[in-house]
Design an enzyme around this catalytic site. Structure first.
Site, PDB file in Angstrom:
ATOM      1  N   LYS A 332      -3.977  43.215  83.769  1.00 52.65           N
ATOM      2  CA  LYS A 332      -4.920  42.093  83.719  1.00 52.65           C
ATOM      3  C   LYS A 332      -6.074  42.482  82.798  1.00 52.65           C
ATOM      4  O   LYS A 332      -6.699  43.525  82.998  1.00 52.65           O
ATOM      5  CB  LYS A 332      -5.454  41.776  85.120  1.00 52.65           C
ATOM      6  CG  LYS A 332      -4.411  41.274  86.099  1.00 52.65           C
ATOM      7  CD  LYS A 332      -5.041  41.005  87.453  1.00 52.65           C
ATOM      8  CE  LYS A 332      -3.998  40.617  88.498  1.00 52.65           C
ATOM      9  NZ  LYS A 332      -3.441  39.281  88.289  1.00 52.65           N
ATOM     10  N   ASP A 343      -6.475  40.336  96.996  1.00 51.34           N
ATOM     11  CA  ASP A 343      -5.043  40.067  96.957  1.00 51.34           C
ATOM     12  C   ASP A 343      -4.325  40.553  98.217  1.00 51.34           C
ATOM     13  O   ASP A 343      -3.101  40.524  98.285  1.00 51.34           O
ATOM     14  CB  ASP A 343      -4.429  40.716  95.711  1.00 51.34           C
ATOM     15  CG  ASP A 343      -3.330  39.875  95.093  1.00 51.34           C
ATOM     16  OD1 ASP A 343      -3.165  38.717  95.510  1.00 51.34           O
ATOM     17  OD2 ASP A 343      -2.635  40.372  94.189  1.00 51.34           O
ATOM     18  N   ASP A 403       2.969  42.057  87.019  1.00 53.62           N
ATOM     19  CA  ASP A 403       1.894  41.348  87.709  1.00 53.62           C
ATOM     20  C   ASP A 403       2.427  40.319  88.697  1.00 53.62           C
ATOM     21  O   ASP A 403       1.658  39.617  89.341  1.00 53.62           O
ATOM     22  CB  ASP A 403       0.973  40.673  86.680  1.00 53.62           C
ATOM     23  CG  ASP A 403      -0.386  40.323  87.266  1.00 53.62           C
ATOM     24  OD1 ASP A 403      -0.746  40.889  88.318  1.00 53.62           O
ATOM     25  OD2 ASP A 403      -1.091  39.484  86.670  1.00 53.62           O
ATOM     26  N   ARG A 407       5.667  39.119  95.319  1.00 53.77           N
ATOM     27  CA  ARG A 407       7.015  38.782  95.799  1.00 53.77           C
ATOM     28  C   ARG A 407       7.868  40.043  95.968  1.00 53.77           C
ATOM     29  O   ARG A 407       8.740  40.090  96.836  1.00 53.77           O
ATOM     30  CB  ARG A 407       7.671  37.795  94.822  1.00 53.77           C
ATOM     31  CG  ARG A 407       7.920  38.332  93.433  1.00 53.77           C
ATOM     32  CD  ARG A 407       8.137  37.252  92.381  1.00 53.77           C
ATOM     33  NE  ARG A 407       6.889  36.573  92.069  1.00 53.77           N
ATOM     34  CZ  ARG A 407       6.791  35.593  91.170  1.00 53.77           C
ATOM     35  NH1 ARG A 407       7.873  35.196  90.497  1.00 53.77           N
ATOM     36  NH2 ARG A 407       5.633  35.020  90.941  1.00 53.77           N
TER      37      ARG A 407
END
Length: 572
Positions: A332, A343, A403, A407
């Site tokens: 990022k 997060d 990134d 998942r």
């Protein structure tokens, strides 16, 4: 002052705390340690203390204050009355002790109905903070009351109040107006974990909170429900809001152990052996690979289990707990890394909901909550695009974007939950995550998104959760999984079963918050548990990227309230 400390072998020690202001600077680090130990010990024994009738305790590690169900608006011990209403200031519906003050003020201030104010009042508390909702349209919801009460409490604190008395609105415009109003007050009183640890003299903000005007049939059930929800929300906010070091995976584990002591009704299982994680959760282990060489950042998978004893329904929750997301090798840049300590709010929400269960102890539920904790670090040992990893489900997954780690860290744990669900009554699996920037664009700030697989959709779960969230001020939007979402993640290269992502941010990807739900279904093997299978399994994915709370604001605790309202009946 004496502090009783609980030792690991159950011996009891007494430690003298320092009190001299002149010596404070020299011993400040010691005082901070003692203060933390005092609050921790107080938290550990609080469940054994018998509170006075009508008095209740907000209590999570290092944070406590009392709430009292007050029967007299003119009771002593309070220094400010806080009142919220959706009615005009000159309405006859206000409590008698307040009505004349507002009527006089409305003649002097045309903005009173939207701006409120601070007034003298002929009550023992001596002053009144009036915090109106302002005019309410058909498109407003119960949050207007919670938000107005929160602002009123904050205004009272700014005025110097240490013991406010909240006068509950009597409106029946919304189903849970009074419940949401009290929760609004408690939201204002929250103090972040690091602030209270670093500045113990500021903790808590007030000495106690009184609440007057409850009009339901069972005040004790109402206040116990409120306290359970707030304790759960505090746990969620503590974990979700802690910075990347304070809530690195091992320290989240330490906090969880404090939050769920032996008598809590919650069992804790911690998976922290690298060889085990690599074998059982290979997708997770890939993300953890870089951080695993730094012990204080090394990942953990934490299982919290609750069994009500007469379960007719089972919940298996997987929370994304990325304690800091650098993006990994797909770094990022341009300031987009700032705020990525949030997060982990999905894992925080799972822990928060388990806290609610530990206090209300519903007999009909069995719940297993997994906190998938990892730091997505960047370095020579990090996973990279083009790697092919065989998931727990035996699916071959090609990495396209490091990134898209959320998942990855949930899919194997979800697969394990799928295996556990086979022998549980009426199971429902869920993932909870701050997963996509696309969710923020699609839903807007403050709104969670829920989507069901075909099995859960048939039972209209999303609609029921949305309704529960709407009533308690924790709103949801509903999305649908479509055939295109599954096609998007089909493997392209020969031998690949799945592609993890594309190489674009979700915010620049069509259906960017829906497709990860399809990936989680396929990567975990839940696509083999659809409506036509021998054992169909309900699964729902909750994206809280837009509702978890962004810095510099506090973490919100979403969706703990909605989960509680759906699974645990709100007292009448």
């Amino acid at each position: 002052m004496s502090v009783i400390l609980l030792h690991s072998v159950h011996k009891i020690f007494t430690v003298s705390a320092f009190s001299s202001a002149a010596r404070f600077k020299a011993v400040k680090p010691v005082i901070h340690i003692l203060k933390h130990l005092e609050l921790t010990a107080s938290f550990c024994v609080s469940s054994h203390l018998k509170m006075k009738t009508g008095t209740y305790l907000i209590s999570v590690p290092g944070f406590q204050y009392q709430i009292k169900d007050e029967k007299d608006i003119n009771a002593g011990g309070y220094d400010c009355v806080v009142y919220t209403s959706g009615e005009p200031p000159n309405s006859d519906s206000h409590p008698e002790a307040i009505k004349s003050v507002l009527a006089r003020a409305s003649k002097l201030d045309e903005a009173l109905s939207t701006e409120g104010g601070l007034f003298e009042v002929n009550l023992t508390a001596g002053r009144l903070v009036y915090s109106p909702t302002g005019p309410l349209s058909d498109y407003h919801d119960v949050r207007s009351y919670g938000e107005a009460v929160k602002q009123g409490i904050l205004r009272a604190i700014k005025a110097g109040s240490k013991a406010p008395l909240l006068v509950l609105p009597q409106s029946s415009a919304f189903t849970h107006t009074q419940l949401v109003s009290v929760l609004g007050a408690l939201e204002a009183l929250y103090l972040s974990i690091q602030y209270r640890e670093d500045c113990p003299d500021k903790n808590p903000k007030i000495k106690s909170l009184g609440v007057w005007g409850y009009k339901g049939s069972n005040a004790d059930s109402f206040f116990k429900y409120v306290v359970a929800l707030e304790n759960g929300r505090c746990v969620c906010r503590d974990i979700g809001g802690g910075d990347p070091e304070r809530m690195a995976p091992p320290r989240v584990v330490d906090y969880v152990k404090e939050a769920f002591p032996a008598n809590s009704g919650i069992s804790i299982k911690i998976e922290d052996q690298l060889s085990f994680l690599e074998k059982e959760y290979p997708l997770y282990a890939a993300v953890n690979r870089c951080a695993s060489v730094v012990e204080r950042h090394n990942g953990r998978v934490v299982y919290l289990s609750y069994d009500g004893g007469n379960a007719t329904e089972s919940l298996l929750l997987v929370g994304k707990g990325v304690t800091y997301d650098t993006g990994g090798a797909d770094l990022k840049v341009n300031g987009f890394m700032a705020g990525m300590s949030r997060d982990k709010c999905g894992a925080a929400a799972v822990a928060g909901f388990m806290k609610v269960l530990s206090e209300l102890k519903p007999a009909n539920l069995k719940v297993i909550g997994a906190l998938s904790l990892v730091r997505n670090s960047v370095g020579s040992n990090c996973y990279v695009s083009d790697e092919v990893i065989v998931a727990r489900s035996k699916k071959r997954v090609r990495v396209n974007n490091t990134d898209a780690e959320g998942r990855m860290i949930m899919a194997d744990v979800l697969c394990h939950m799928k295996e556990l669900a086979q022998n549980l009554p009426n199971p429902h699996l869920m993932t909870v995550a701050t997963l996509t920037g696309h969710a923020c664009l699609a839903a807007g700030n403050g709104y969670s998104i829920v989507m069901d697989n075909a099995v859960a959709r048939e039972q209209k779960f999303s609609s029921k959760l949305q309704e529960a969230g709407q009533k308690i001020g924790n709103p949801f939007e509903i999305s649908y999984l479509r055939r295109e979402d599954f096609k998007f993640h089909k493997g392209v290269a020969p031998g690949d079963d799945l592609r993890q992502s594309n190489d674009l941010p979700s915010s620049r990807t069509a259906r960017g918050h829906q497709t990860p739900g399809a990936f989680l279904i396929m990567a975990s093997g839940l696509d083999e548990c659809d409506l036509s299978s021998d054992k169909p399994l309900k699964y729902s994915h909750v994206d809280i990227a837009a509702s978890g709370g962004d810095l510099p604001n506090e973490a919100t605790g979403a969706p703990v309230l909605a989960f509680a309202a759906h699974y645990l009946p709100v007292p009448a």
